[in-house]
Each structure stands twice: as C-alpha cells, then as structure tokens.
Write an enzyme that holds these catalytic residues in place. Structure first.
Site, PDB file in Angstrom:
ATOM      1  N   HIS A   1      52.363  53.916  70.839  1.00 52.63           N
ATOM      2  CA  HIS A   1      51.417  53.489  71.875  1.00 52.63           C
ATOM      3  C   HIS A   1      51.906  52.270  72.661  1.00 52.63           C
ATOM      4  CE1 HIS A   1      48.393  56.382  70.595  1.00 52.63           C
ATOM      5  NE2 HIS A   1      48.852  56.143  69.376  1.00 52.63           N
TER       6      HIS A   1
ATOM      7  N   GLU B   1      53.110  50.109  62.730  1.00 52.39           N
ATOM      8  CA  GLU B   1      53.067  50.482  64.140  1.00 52.39           C
ATOM      9  C   GLU B   1      53.108  49.195  64.949  1.00 52.39           C
ATOM     10  OE1 GLU B   1      49.591  53.061  64.762  1.00 52.39           O
ATOM     11  OE2 GLU B   1      50.002  53.922  62.799  1.00 52.39           O
TER      12      GLU B   1
ATOM     13  N   ASP C   1      56.805  52.003  64.532  1.00 53.03           N
ATOM     14  CA  ASP C   1      56.390  53.139  65.351  1.00 53.03           C
ATOM     15  C   ASP C   1      55.780  52.602  66.648  1.00 53.03           C
ATOM     16  OD1 ASP C   1      55.215  55.370  66.462  1.00 53.03           O
ATOM     17  OD2 ASP C   1      54.266  56.062  64.612  1.00 53.03           O
TER      18      ASP C   1
ATOM     19  N   LYS D   1      53.136  60.626  74.637  1.00 52.94           N
ATOM     20  CA  LYS D   1      52.039  59.767  75.078  1.00 52.94           C
ATOM     21  C   LYS D   1      52.349  59.215  76.471  1.00 52.94           C
ATOM     22  CE  LYS D   1      50.157  59.728  70.605  1.00 52.94           C
ATOM     23  NZ  LYS D   1      50.354  59.400  69.203  1.00 52.94           N
TER      24      LYS D   1
ATOM     25  N   ASN E   1      46.158  60.076  75.813  1.00 48.08           N
ATOM     26  CA  ASN E   1      47.227  59.096  75.581  1.00 48.08           C
ATOM     27  C   ASN E   1      48.296  59.170  76.678  1.00 48.08           C
ATOM     28  OD1 ASN E   1      46.103  58.334  73.049  1.00 48.08           O
ATOM     29  ND2 ASN E   1      46.959  60.214  72.195  1.00 48.08           N
TER      30      ASN E   1
ATOM     31  N   SER F   1      47.131  53.023  66.583  1.00 43.76           N
ATOM     32  CA  SER F   1      46.627  54.127  67.394  1.00 43.76           C
ATOM     33  C   SER F   1      45.114  54.163  67.509  1.00 43.76           C
ATOM     34  CB  SER F   1      47.143  55.454  66.841  1.00 43.76           C
ATOM     35  OG  SER F   1      46.721  55.630  65.503  1.00 43.76           O
TER      36      SER F   1
ATOM     37  N   HIS G   1      49.556  55.318  60.814  1.00 41.14           N
ATOM     38  CA  HIS G   1      49.278  56.693  61.225  1.00 41.14           C
ATOM     39  C   HIS G   1      49.576  57.682  60.095  1.00 41.14           C
ATOM     40  CE1 HIS G   1      49.975  60.443  63.584  1.00 41.14           C
ATOM     41  NE2 HIS G   1      49.095  59.913  64.398  1.00 41.14           N
TER      42      HIS G   1
HETATM   43  C1  LIG Z   1      50.488  60.145  68.033  1.00 42.66           C
HETATM   44  C2  LIG Z   1      51.198  59.351  67.033  1.00 42.66           C
HETATM   45  C3  LIG Z   1      52.295  59.872  66.347  1.00 42.66           C
HETATM   46  C4  LIG Z   1      52.680  61.310  66.447  1.00 42.66           C
HETATM   47  O1  LIG Z   1      53.364  61.579  67.613  1.00 42.66           O
HETATM   48  P1  LIG Z   1      53.314  63.053  68.200  1.00 42.66           P
HETATM   49  O2  LIG Z   1      54.409  63.071  69.181  1.00 42.66           O
HETATM   50  O3  LIG Z   1      51.948  63.218  68.778  1.00 42.66           O
HETATM   51  O4  LIG Z   1      53.537  63.972  67.042  1.00 42.66           O
HETATM   52  C5  LIG Z   1      52.998  59.048  65.517  1.00 42.66           C
HETATM   53  N1  LIG Z   1      52.637  57.768  65.317  1.00 42.66           N
HETATM   54  C6  LIG Z   1      51.572  57.248  65.943  1.00 42.66           C
HETATM   55  C7  LIG Z   1      51.220  55.822  65.685  1.00 42.66           C
HETATM   56  C8  LIG Z   1      50.815  58.011  66.809  1.00 42.66           C
HETATM   57  O5  LIG Z   1      49.742  57.502  67.401  1.00 42.66           O
END
Ligand SMILES: *Cc1c(COP(=O)(O)O)cnc(C)c1O
Length: 416
Positions: free
Chosen positions: A229, A197, A226, A260, A48, A201, A134
């Site tokens: 990505h 999101e 969120d 990421k 990522n 993801s 997620h």
């Molecule tokens: C990876 C991810 C997270 C978690 O983030 P980290 O910094 O890896 O703990 C949260 N939400 C989504 C949608 C993700 O893909």
C-alpha cells in the site's frame, strides 16, 4: 444429504449467525470511481487502485497490444518457456524504478510472500511478524515451517524483546520436536526473519521502519517489508516508505504488489542479481506456477512508466489533495482520525453487525464502502475501510460526507 454437504451447509449457517457470511457482488464499471449495480449507481471508496491506473489508456493499450502479440496465456512456468520479452521488460522497469539491481515478479502479491518466505527460512529458523501482518505473510511464515513469533503492532520494544530472546535461542536452532535444519537444504538453521508491512492494509498506519531496521541490524536478523500500500505513492520517487525514510539497501527483502496503485496484477521483490537468481530457483510459487499473462506484465510495466513520470507526480498530488478533503469530512462526521499517512482511512465501528448495517445504509445513499470484519481484522474490531484515489472528485468526497452523516442518523450508530 451427504456428510460433506451437511458440513458445508452448517459452515454457512455458522457464518450467517456470526454476521460473517460474505457474498460476491458483480459490478459494472462506469467511468471514474463509479459502478452500476442492480440497486443503482454507486461511488466506490473501497478500491486499492489508488492512482486510477487500472483503466489508464496507456496501461490498457499496453495490455491489449501484448495480448495480441503474445497471446492470452503464457503457456508455461517462467523457467520452462513462459518468459517473454514483456516479462523481462517489466522486471527491468521495476529494477530501474526501485533503483535495485534486479527484480523478480510473481503472479500475485500473495504468491510472492508464499514463495519468498519459505525460500529463505525453514524449520530451525524463526519468523517474527507484526501482529497485524497481512494473511499472505502469516500463511507464508507458517508454510515455511519456521518457528513463529508475533510482536505487538508497531511496537519496537516488543520486537526488541523477541529479538533478544531469539538471539539466545538461535544457537539451539529454534528446535521444535522433530524439526531440524534450516531453510530447504541449507542446513544451519538459526536464521531470524522479521516481517512487517510499511503501510498496514486494514488500518492505513505505518510501521516504525527506522527503528525496526536498527533493531534487526543490532540483533543480526533479516527484514522483509511488504510495500503493497505504499508502492507508487510514498517517497519523492514514489518507490515506497523505504525510500521515503532513506532505508534503501537496508532491507533484505522489499516486496510489493502490481495490483494496487500500479493498477495491474502480480507481485514482486527487488534486490541483488544473486537474490533474484536464488529466488527464481527456490521460490516454489515461481517455479511451479504458470507465468502471468504477457498482457499483465505489459500493463504493469506501462503503469511503472506512468508512476515514474510527471503524471505520477500529478496523480499522487491529486491523491493527497483528495485525502485531505476526505479526512476533514470524516473528522467533521465525528471520527477522531490521526493525520493520514496513507490512502486508507479506517472508520472504527466495533460490532460486526453494526458495521454491516452502516455499510448497507451508505450503499443506499450511493456509496460503496465495505464493512471489514473478522477474519480480516480481529473480532469486535469491525470497521468501514474507506480508501480514496486520485480519480475521485471533490464533489464525490463532499457528497460522501453528507451520506455518512445521514447513514449514521438512520442507523442510530455513532463513531466508535
Ligand atoms: C493486497 C495485499 C497483498 C496481496 O497482494 P495481491 O497482489 O493482491 O495478491 C499482500 N500484502 C498486503 C499487505 C496486501 O494488502
């Protein structure tokens, strides 16, 4: 054998039988998107680190310098004596980047969700999540003690239906047996928080955020988005999908990760000074957890600097060019993929065992593309999750297309 060991071993056997047992593998990083493994060198299409910032010289130098100055560990939670000028600089950089008044950082994106959702809703409230949210968002919603409702993936009509139900129900405070009152000690209850999101993801598709914002406004709900990505990539300022769709200021809780596209580690929310003050008092993963190391904060701040500048423009342009090459290659190899809206391209396989076999065949051909299985995705919806980055070369991607064709031939599998 003790009861406990029997329990553990039986658990492993069950995972094995269901083709769901996972194992850690150790990779030696090589330059570019390559790893050295015991079976040979592989090109990863699974990270990522979309912009290649995890090993950017400026980002790494910032981490090293901060470690030399501030030490390896922060020594305490931020509120105790764990806040250094580096943490403040990161939050200022994030606020500037996201054009928000303030930002608050956490040790991971996971910890961000787990701290923030239970800080704003609790028993007597309701959280409405996209079905493919997620795990950290689902866990956070559960932890909050709020009533949980799930809407069909990216389906505003279904969300509307649930929000209409919630409007009727909120007067009664979403009472479940034995639970009264709202978030923490703010007792009113009846709050509704929608969670989604911006880029999903595992599917790489985007939420219909415009419609969702309209709906939550119409029904008096709040919204958490969120941008794990999308941060660093989407939008003219690379701030995310919220920016790209002109929705800044209309989402109560925008969150992201620093792990990421920003190539470091940590998570964050942005908003008003009051929101940040509220959360740093109420988010338990912030209050009761040791501050992230200064090196991490410094690396993330440097990465924000790279993303904001001309190099950010160039890296995103390279990422998009690579994405176009990869998408063409995958389409030619037989997968019917919609036009890409993120660096995540899911190759649907379906059966868990078949996905594992295809990933193994690709590994033999020198490409690392892990099979994504239950519980990360629903049962029977196993896939290869292909991700591309700015640091892949066109040759890497052309070679991957050939390897995929060969792996399909060898395994006798066909695109699902
Ligand atoms: C990876 C991810 C997270 C978690 O983030 P980290 O910094 O890896 O703990 C949260 N939400 C989504 C949608 C993700 O893909």
């Amino acid at each position: 054998m003790s009861d406990f060991e029997t329990f553990v071993n039986q658990g492993l056997v069950r995972l094995e039988e269901a083709h769901l047992r996972r194992r850690l593998r150790t990779f030696q990083p090589l330059p570019g998107p390559r790893f050295d493994t015991p079976e040979g060198v592989v090109v990863q299409l699974s990270s990522n680190d979309y912009l290649g910032l995890a090993r950017h010289p400026r980002v790494c130098a910032a981490a090293a310098e901060a470690a030399a100055t501030w030490g390896a560990g922060a020594g305490a939670a931020r509120l105790v004596c764990g806040t250094s000028p580096v943490h403040e600089a990161l939050e200022q950089a994030l606020a500037r980047f996201k054009q928000a008044e303030r930002a608050l950082t956490f040790s991971s994106g996971y910890a961000t969700a787990l701290g923030v959702i239970p800080a704003v809703v609790g028993p007597g409230d309701c959280v409405v999540l996209d079905r493919l949210s997620h795990a950290c968002l689902v866990d956070a919603a559960r932890l909050s003690g709020a009533r949980l409702r799930v809407f069909r993936h990216n389906d505003p009509e279904d969300l509307d239906r649930i929000l209409r139900w919630a409007e009727g129900e909120r007067a009664r405070g979403f009472r479940k047996a034995g639970t009264f009152g709202g978030a923490a000690d703010q007792t009113a209850g009846g709050r509704v928080l929608v969670v989604t999101e911006s880029v999903f993801s595992m599917d790489g598709d985007r939420a219909p955020l415009r419609e969702i914002v309209e709906l939550k406004d119409r029904h008096g709900a709040w919204l958490m988005v969120d941008e794990a990505h999308a941060t660093g990539m989407a939008g003219a300022g690379r701030r995310g999908v919220i920016e790209e769709l002109g929705l800044e200021g209309r989402v109560e809780l925008p969150m992201g990760t620093l792990g990421k596209a920003l190539g470091a580690a940590g998570g964050f929310v942005t908003g008003s000074a009051a929101l940040v003050d509220f959360l740093l008092n109420r988010a338990r993963t912030f209050v009761f957890s040791t501050a992230p190391p200064a090196a991490m904060a410094a690396a993330a701040a440097a990465a924000v600097g790279v993303v904001e500048g001309d190099e950010g423009v160039e890296r995103v342009a390279r990422l998009k060019a690579n994405l176009a090459v990869l998408h063409r290659g995958l389409t030619e190899a037989g997968w019917a993929l919609p036009a890409p809206v993120s660096p995540i391209l899911p190759l649907a396989v379906g059966d868990e065992n078949a996905a594992v076999r295809l990933a193994a065949a690709l590994n033999d051909e020198g490409f690392l593309v892990p099979a994504i299985r239950y519980p990360t995705v629903p049962r029977g919806r196993a896939r290869l999750r292909v991700t591309v980055s700015a640091i892949h070369s066109t040759d890497d991607l052309v070679a991957f297309q050939a390897a995929l064709k060969k792996a399909l031939f060898q395994t006798g599998l066909r695109p699902a």
